[in-house]
Design an enzyme around this catalytic site. Structure first.
Site, mmCIF file in Angstrom:
data_model
loop_
_atom_site.group_PDB
_atom_site.id
_atom_site.type_symbol
_atom_site.label_atom_id
_atom_site.label_comp_id
_atom_site.label_asym_id
_atom_site.label_seq_id
_atom_site.Cartn_x
_atom_site.Cartn_y
_atom_site.Cartn_z
ATOM 1 C CD GLU A 125 9.946 -6.984 18.198
ATOM 2 O OE1 GLU A 125 10.297 -6.617 17.052
ATOM 3 O OE2 GLU A 125 10.713 -6.931 19.201
ATOM 4 C CG HIS A 183 15.044 -12.315 9.355
ATOM 5 N ND1 HIS A 183 16.319 -12.527 9.812
ATOM 6 C CD2 HIS A 183 14.728 -11.033 9.662
ATOM 7 C CE1 HIS A 183 16.769 -11.410 10.372
ATOM 8 N NE2 HIS A 183 15.818 -10.490 10.290
#
Length: 321
Positions: free
Chosen positions: A60, A127
């Site tokens: 990322e 998540h």
């Protein structure tokens, strides 16, 4: 007008902007042949090709860093984090580089980071986070959180066209459960403008994201004169709309799925307390998630996150004050 789900509207908005402007491209993990973790970019690789739909490594920080460099060179990248939680790995490039370039060098950085956020699907603590407050402390970033399909498309288009980096929070629980009429073709919703989702005169619920449909459902179930203000944009905040609604009803409940501490609700409460205190007929109340990581267990997750019964009870208590 076409009836689309929240997810379909995001996909439509991104596709429309990529067709309109060749400088728009997207990058992220598995967004090409696989179509993205939630299939937002399904079919994009076939239409736009691998040069505009870039499958990236699991990195990322590299995704946001590459997007920042591309934006400096005049492109308009749209980064997808598979889950909003993973932006933590790209935080340095987003907050310490992209957000500061205009202040340091007068450099425009027109990039969007798509952040599938929120719980409600038993995704567990890695998540399911709602990380919007992380970005509100970083001058130079704009933060939006649509609650309807139409706003999801319109705000994404505005975010892509904006010269500043924008964090685009799209709640996973709304992806396939929210459906409404969405304008076809090019469509924008201005950043920084709230929306009165329901008119009322006795109580204002100020919400965004997943809390908006909860507030609307509670208002309908209670059959009370409740106004629902959908913030839509968290930075910049529509302070005029917030104060106008608080002064109109005199009672305010602030609701969001993120935890209570140092979040959007705290800023809205402080604003109302400072600017509209004498117009209030009761204390400012808040309904948020519990201050714990999101559990995997469905019953525990429901206990941690705001539910419809919680919203109804909070409204009842404030109406009766």
């Amino acid at each position: 007008m076409a009836e689309l789900t929240y997810l379909e509207a995001i996909s439509d908005g991104l596709r429309t902007e990529m067709r309109r402007d060749e400088s728009v491209f997207c990058l992220g993990e598995d967004i090409g042949a696989f179509g993205g973790a939630f299939k937002v970019t399904a079919g994009f690789a076939e239409e736009f090709g691998p040069e505009r739909v870039l499958d990236t490594p699991l990195a990322e920080n590299a995704i946001v860093g590459a997007a920042t460099g591309a934006a400096i060179e005049g492109m308009r990248p749209v980064c997808e984090m598979q889950f909003a939680d993973f932006i933590a790995c790209g935080f340095d490039q987003l907050v310490n580089v992209a957000a500061k370039l205009h202040y340091r060098q007068g450099q425009s950085v027109p990039l969007v980071v798509r952040l599938p956020s929120g719980g409600g699907f038993s995704g567990g603590p890695f998540h399911s986070q709602n990380p919007e407050a992380w970005f509100l402390q970083a001058p130079g970033l704009k933060v939006v959180a649509p609650a309807t399909a139409a706003d999801a498309k319109g705000l994404l288009a505005s975010a892509i066209r904006d010269p500043n980096p924008v964090c685009f929070l799209e709640h996973k629980g709304l992806y396939r459960h929210v459906r409404d009429e969405v304008p076809e073709g090019e469509y924008t919703v201005p950043l920084g403008k709230a929306r009165v989702a329901r008119e009322g005169g006795e109580l204002t619920v100020i919400a965004y994201g997943s809390a908006v449909p909860l507030a609307l459902a509670a208002a309908e179930a209670l059959e009370e004169d409740i106004e629902v203000l959908d913030l839509r944009s968290l930075c910049p905040l529509d302070t005029e709309a917030i104060l106008a609604s608080a002064r109109k009803t005199g009672k305010v409940l602030i609701a969001h799925e993120a935890t209570r501490a140092c979040g959007v609700g705290a800023e809205v409460a402080a604003l109302i307390g400072a600017e509209a205190f004498e117009d209030l007929d009761g204390p400012i109340r808040r309904l948020t998630a519990a201050d714990v990581p999101i559990p995997f267990s469905p019953p525990l997750e429901q206990e941690v996150l705001p539910q419809l019964d919680d919203m109804k009870e909070a409204c009842r208590e404030l109406l009766a004050y």
